[in-house]
Scaffold this motif. Structure first.
Motif, PDB file in Angstrom:
ATOM      1  N   ARG A 213       0.836  -1.366   0.032  1.00 29.80           N
ATOM      2  CA  ARG A 213       0.173  -0.179   0.061  1.00 29.80           C
ATOM      3  C   ARG A 213       0.799   1.013   0.076  1.00 29.80           C
ATOM      4  O   ARG A 213       0.555   2.277  -0.688  1.00 29.80           O
ATOM      5  N   ASP A 214       1.926   1.490   0.826  1.00 25.50           N
ATOM      6  CA  ASP A 214       2.846   2.513   1.176  1.00 25.50           C
ATOM      7  C   ASP A 214       3.940   2.729  -0.120  1.00 25.50           C
ATOM      8  O   ASP A 214       4.379   3.746  -0.246  1.00 25.50           O
ATOM      9  N   ASN A 215       4.211   1.588  -0.170  1.00 30.12           N
ATOM     10  CA  ASN A 215       5.763   1.577  -0.942  1.00 30.12           C
ATOM     11  C   ASN A 215       5.753   0.845  -2.285  1.00 30.12           C
ATOM     12  O   ASN A 215       6.922   0.841  -2.885  1.00 30.12           O
ATOM     13  N   GLN A 216       4.660   0.298  -2.632  1.00 24.10           N
ATOM     14  CA  GLN A 216       4.611  -0.610  -3.896  1.00 24.10           C
ATOM     15  C   GLN A 216       5.560  -1.734  -3.867  1.00 24.10           C
ATOM     16  O   GLN A 216       6.284  -1.985  -4.879  1.00 24.10           O
ATOM     17  N   LEU A 217       5.887  -2.180  -2.956  1.00 28.96           N
ATOM     18  CA  LEU A 217       6.656  -3.448  -2.692  1.00 28.96           C
ATOM     19  C   LEU A 217       6.216  -4.694  -2.536  1.00 28.96           C
ATOM     20  O   LEU A 217       5.094  -4.724  -1.437  1.00 28.96           O
ATOM     21  N   ASP A 218       6.342  -5.713  -2.953  1.00 27.37           N
ATOM     22  CA  ASP A 218       5.799  -6.895  -2.914  1.00 27.37           C
ATOM     23  C   ASP A 218       6.702  -8.096  -2.379  1.00 27.37           C
ATOM     24  O   ASP A 218       7.760  -8.339  -2.941  1.00 27.37           O
ATOM     25  N   TYR A 219       6.323  -8.770  -1.200  1.00 29.01           N
ATOM     26  CA  TYR A 219       7.222  -9.489  -0.394  1.00 29.01           C
ATOM     27  C   TYR A 219       6.281 -10.727   0.019  1.00 29.01           C
ATOM     28  O   TYR A 219       4.952 -10.586   0.138  1.00 29.01           O
ATOM     29  N   SER A 220       6.768 -11.707   0.120  1.00 28.29           N
ATOM     30  CA  SER A 220       6.228 -13.326   0.908  1.00 28.29           C
ATOM     31  C   SER A 220       6.340 -13.069   2.080  1.00 28.29           C
ATOM     32  O   SER A 220       7.231 -12.509   2.771  1.00 28.29           O
ATOM     33  N   PRO A 221       5.731 -13.971   2.984  1.00 25.77           N
ATOM     34  CA  PRO A 221       5.777 -13.987   4.409  1.00 25.77           C
ATOM     35  C   PRO A 221       7.192 -14.385   4.707  1.00 25.77           C
ATOM     36  O   PRO A 221       8.002 -14.198   5.811  1.00 25.77           O
ATOM     37  N   ARG A 222       8.021 -15.128   3.782  1.00 24.78           N
ATOM     38  CA  ARG A 222       9.322 -15.585   3.940  1.00 24.78           C
ATOM     39  C   ARG A 222      10.360 -14.229   4.311  1.00 24.78           C
ATOM     40  O   ARG A 222      11.606 -14.660   4.580  1.00 24.78           O
ATOM     41  N   GLN A 223       9.977 -13.338   3.670  1.00 22.91           N
ATOM     42  CA  GLN A 223      10.769 -12.305   3.478  1.00 22.91           C
ATOM     43  C   GLN A 223      10.557 -10.946   4.400  1.00 22.91           C
ATOM     44  O   GLN A 223      11.009 -10.094   4.388  1.00 22.91           O
ATOM     45  N   ILE A 224       9.685 -11.327   5.576  1.00 22.06           N
ATOM     46  CA  ILE A 224       9.322 -10.540   6.518  1.00 22.06           C
ATOM     47  C   ILE A 224       9.591 -11.078   7.875  1.00 22.06           C
ATOM     48  O   ILE A 224       9.732 -12.052   8.252  1.00 22.06           O
TER      49      ILE A 224
END
Length: 405
Positions: free
Chosen positions: A89-100
């Motif tokens: 929403r804020d940064n237009q970045l896509d991550y998976s749960p393993r990247q968090i």
């Protein structure tokens, strides 16, 4: 019979740490307050706003529903989903749960990232003025901080030329803090891309993007490094949290996104140190990230009014130099013209620590000397306190400057 004295030798690792420059100010402030003095504290990096009610309600509901046990080390699936949505929403970045990963404050993530990746003789580039904990965390790993002091016309920011001049085979991280503490400096997307261009021939260098003040921007537009330079997303660790944005410093909940190999390493470290972050704070963070966001603009407007009011007062004093920071909630004030001045008690001000002590003793205002941030002679004040206290404190400091001989 006398027993042998216990061994009190500390580790060589701890011996590398420098004592906090702010310790003297903190101790003096406590003593003066205990004596009944009216002390206005502009040294603390936190908002005076209460944590919003809907966030508190989220924590209460979690407690009442039994969410008081251990969670996954890196955070609950629900929290990771909320963080993923926030980055999209804020940064237009896509991550998976393993990247968090979520941790006990953003500070823990920064330290764990250094501990996981730095060896003796590695180097981390950061620009002064920097947050006080950065260099000490780096030194604890055996690596070396390489601080760049920007020129006066560079707005407290790195330039491609200054970055290129210090990059070596030993460089492991470039640490970027935008908006910056204590300067309030804000990098544009174009400036971030220019720095990335310098890094393209240094594949060993990772980028730590500390975005903790992301939503406190008055002029300009915030850009996260991984969003501005998507081709370097696999080399970027983006640090954030709920502390500054949602007035949740005491909840101790930070989070980060990055490449899977690095996030996995951080989780291993965390599993053997603090384990999972506070379960109730995680629920509160979900409420913060997924709940109403309109309060952020309202708070930002109030902080901008405080900033402008503080600037208007401080700029009356020719002995102080301060530019208008576009973000965060600090003023980083030059005080070189005060050095060499004499107080009415006969003390000569020889450093920005002396200046900070003078403001505390004679004006009743606590500020942090710039030497704590690697850049002197300056001092940092936080205008994240009540409006009247901001105005009163700044006027008291101006009066104190005028009283010098």
């Amino acid at each position: 019979m006398n027993s042998a004295q216990p061994e009190r030798q500390l580790s060589s690792r701890l011996a590398m740490l420098k004592p906090s420059v702010t310790l003297v100010i903190s101790q003096l402030a406590r003593r003066l307050a205990a004596e009944g003095r009216d002390i206005i504290n502009m040294s603390s990096g936190e908002l005076d706003f209460d944590t919003p009610t809907h966030i508190q309600d989220g924590a209460i509901a979690a407690m009442r529903s039994g969410q008081t046990r251990y969670t996954d080390v890196g955070g609950t699936p629900a929290l990771k989903a909320a963080i993923i949505e926030k980055f999209k929403r804020d940064n237009q970045l896509d991550y998976s749960p393993r990247q968090i990963i979520a941790s006990t404050g953003a500070k823990q993530i920064i330290f764990n990232a250094f501990l996981a990746t730095l060896d003796v003789d590695d180097e981390v580039i950061l620009n002064a003025p920097y947050w006080v904990s950065y260099p000490e965390m780096i030194r604890l790993t055996g690596a070396e901080p390489v601080a760049i002091v920007p020129a006066a016309n560079e707005g407290f920011k790195l330039t491609p030329a200054t970055l290129a001049a210090v990059l070596t085979a030993k460089t492991r991280w470039l640490l970027l803090n935008s908006p910056g503490n204590p300067s309030g400096a804000l990098y544009s997307a174009e400036e971030l891309r220019a720095l990335a261009e310098v890094l393209k021939d240094y594949p060993r260098v990772l980028v730590m993007s500390d975005d903790i003040y992301e939503h406190i921007v008055y002029e300009g537009k915030f850009a996260s490094f991984a969003s501005a330079v998507p081709q370097m997303a696999d080399r970027t660790l983006t640090i954030n949290g709920v502390s500054k944005t949602y007035a949740m410093t005491g909840w101790r909940l930070g989070f980060a996104a990055g490449p899977e190999w690095l996030i996995s390493a951080l989780a291993i470290l965390q599993s053997q140190s603090t384990s999972c972050p506070n379960a109730i704070a995680q629920a509160a963070a979900i409420a913060a990230l997924t709940g109403p966001q309109d309060l952020l603009a309202e708070w930002c407007a109030r902080l901008r009014t405080r900033r402008d009011s503080a600037l208007a007062i401080l700029c009356q004093c020719p002995a102080l130099q301060v530019d208008t920071p576009p973000a965060a909630f600090y003023l980083f004030v030059g005080c070189e013209k005060l050095l060499g001045k004499q107080t009415t008690a006969g003390k000569i001000l020889n450093s920005d620590l002396d200046v900070a002590e003078y403001f505390l003793e004679h004006a009743g205002v606590a500020v942090v000397p710039g030497s704590a941030f690697g850049m002197a002679p300056y001092f940092r004040l936080a205008y994240s306190i009540a409006d009247d206290d901001v105005n009163r404190a700044c006027q008291l400091m101006v009066n104190a400057c005028e009283a010098l001989l």
